[in-house]
Write an enzyme that holds these catalytic residues in place. Sequence first.
Site, mmCIF file in Angstrom:
data_model
loop_
_atom_site.group_PDB
_atom_site.id
_atom_site.type_symbol
_atom_site.label_atom_id
_atom_site.label_comp_id
_atom_site.label_asym_id
_atom_site.label_seq_id
_atom_site.Cartn_x
_atom_site.Cartn_y
_atom_site.Cartn_z
ATOM 1 N N ALA A 71 75.567 -48.734 6.016
ATOM 2 C CA ALA A 71 76.005 -47.374 5.351
ATOM 3 C C ALA A 71 76.317 -47.676 3.803
ATOM 4 O O ALA A 71 77.167 -48.666 3.712
ATOM 5 C CB ALA A 71 76.796 -46.535 6.078
ATOM 6 N N ALA A 72 75.955 -46.640 2.966
ATOM 7 C CA ALA A 72 76.620 -46.900 1.845
ATOM 8 C C ALA A 72 76.763 -45.361 1.159
ATOM 9 O O ALA A 72 76.055 -44.457 1.305
ATOM 10 C CB ALA A 72 75.587 -47.420 0.571
ATOM 11 N N ALA A 73 78.117 -45.228 0.311
ATOM 12 C CA ALA A 73 78.529 -43.862 0.119
ATOM 13 C C ALA A 73 79.068 -44.014 -1.048
ATOM 14 O O ALA A 73 78.623 -44.689 -2.236
ATOM 15 C CB ALA A 73 79.594 -43.070 1.382
ATOM 16 N N GLY A 126 82.211 -46.823 -1.239
ATOM 17 C CA GLY A 126 82.074 -48.084 -0.678
ATOM 18 C C GLY A 126 80.740 -48.339 0.108
ATOM 19 O O GLY A 126 80.405 -47.049 0.238
ATOM 20 N N VAL A 173 79.313 -50.323 3.706
ATOM 21 C CA VAL A 173 79.871 -50.680 4.982
ATOM 22 C C VAL A 173 79.004 -51.792 5.698
ATOM 23 O O VAL A 173 77.773 -51.701 5.650
ATOM 24 C CB VAL A 173 79.885 -49.593 6.096
ATOM 25 C CG1 VAL A 173 80.593 -50.278 7.516
ATOM 26 C CG2 VAL A 173 80.963 -48.535 5.704
ATOM 27 N N LYS A 186 84.338 -52.107 5.599
ATOM 28 C CA LYS A 186 83.899 -51.149 4.464
ATOM 29 C C LYS A 186 84.388 -51.968 2.856
ATOM 30 O O LYS A 186 85.693 -52.395 2.708
ATOM 31 C CB LYS A 186 84.891 -49.870 4.580
ATOM 32 C CG LYS A 186 84.219 -49.012 3.137
ATOM 33 C CD LYS A 186 84.516 -47.555 3.386
ATOM 34 C CE LYS A 186 85.882 -46.879 3.639
ATOM 35 N NZ LYS A 186 85.899 -45.574 3.756
ATOM 36 N N ASP A 203 87.917 -34.942 4.076
ATOM 37 C CA ASP A 203 86.565 -35.127 3.709
ATOM 38 C C ASP A 203 85.615 -34.910 4.751
ATOM 39 O O ASP A 203 85.051 -35.753 5.289
ATOM 40 C CB ASP A 203 86.406 -36.591 3.183
ATOM 41 C CG ASP A 203 85.129 -36.758 2.283
ATOM 42 O OD1 ASP A 203 84.730 -35.904 1.925
ATOM 43 O OD2 ASP A 203 85.233 -37.992 1.922
#
Length: 559
Positions: free
Chosen positions: A228-230, A233, A235, A249, A379
């Site tokens: 995952a990328a947000a 950062g 993961v 992360k 969030d």
Amino acid sequence: MSNGNPRVSGRARKVAVAVASTALAAAGVLGALGALRRTGRLRAGRPVTALGRRVGRLRVEGGMAALGRRAGRLRVEGGIAALGRQTGRLRVEGGVAALERQTRRLRVERGMAALGLAARGGVRYASNAPRLFAAAGEHREQLRHDLALQTAEDVTATLGTMKGVLMKLGQMASYVNDGLSPAARRTLSRLQDSVPPMSPALAAQVVTEELGLPPERAFATWDPEPIAAASIGQVHRAITHDGRAVAVKVQYPGIAETIEADLGNVALLRRMLKISVPSQDVDGLLAELRERVTEELDYRKEARNQQMFADYYRGHPTIVVPEIIGELSTRRVVTSELAEGARYAELADWSQAERDLAAETIYRFVFRSLYEAHAFNGDPHPGNYLFHGGGRVTFLDFGLVKYFTDDEMRPLAAMVKHLCLDNDPEAFRRAMEEAGFLIKDAPLPTELIVEHMAVFYDTVRVRGPVTMTGDYAAAVTRRFFDFRSPLAAYVAIPRSYVILQRINLGLFALLGDLSATADWRRIAEEIWPFFQGPPSTPMGEAEATWKSGRSGRSLPAPT
């Protein structure tokens, strides 16, 4: 749209203009050391004979010469030291100036990128206006959807690459329902966890700098490809040397400077807010937003937050918070138990009953954390949830957590009690004034205040099943930003409560997107500290059993 008017009524232009313009506003829109000198005193001997006097004189002269030489040496050394200090000061000043130039350049670049995003959206709609004007019925609607999708693709590509605060705005746009087509919202939803990642080598460099070992040695197994990328950062999967599967992360290098650039350039946003809502403490609001967002950059704080929630909800029948691996967590790397499950987008294929259960768990998590633990994870976007069926939800990402004191919670609870339980408008008004949401003795009738505020409480004012809808979520959003209301000059958002507006702008949008149905009032009665009602659902019964076995477990705010 009446009379063939080609105006676009809130669909993708709200992404290109509302989101991009907000992004532009937010990003276009954040001595030297002293030295101690030692001096000595030279003494001359006392002569007792002529020879002694001469010797003494020579001693004195020699002492004076030595003193002169020493003074000269001290002058030279002092000059060198002064020059060194000046050079050091110039170095420091030069470094600060270079950093300021870099921040200004970054701020301009990101502001121009956001401006370009807004401009491209405007050109896209202007160039297609004749086609929209000429088209009719279903064909016009299809053209609007096509434009919405093109704009959403542009927003996703631009903000996904930029990351930081601007990407967070895009994440919010992906689930705040205000007329976007499903295709456009699906495109924007990629901002939740599927944006372009950093390279494996760059991620490995950050891990090495933070843990003192390359990831292949810090962990028994390391997957260089992120899962995952947000916005801040990405993961990676890994296995620790003691055999635990973990999620690691890793913070993007330079993201702190990027966020500072976004937050530093808020002059336009400040002016807009002061004109639109003069009663607001605009500087206080922006300071609170800056503080909350910059907290996310320190993963040590996030690790403490997450571990506290994990301790608090340990054993809960439907709420899961992964445990932190403390020895593998630092300022820019946080390691926790690996959690797997369905992503939010997959819920579209689940039954409505399963979606209702997932929504109930999210609702219970948000309000039990707030009312009982006095903590709010600010969030609540869909990328921070994993779903397992039967109502079980794993909650991720605790970088943006706000803790409330008893004094801060008291008027919030009083507002709910007086409006929803006591049906006492005057007491509701006094609670609003105590919390700081309403200027005391504002020249407004209480009925108008209640009418304006009631939309935020509609789902819990009466008992009975209520379906959260996208229309309701949009109505809440429009009411929140209704600066034309007579109340606008007299209402405010106190700094302490800024983050809670994510309930109005985030949670309700998420539940509306799920079309979740429940007796929200009865569920709320289980959680409200002034009511403590009996379980109203099977999940509530399981939660009551869990709660009875907790032995007064509490959630203290981290230091």
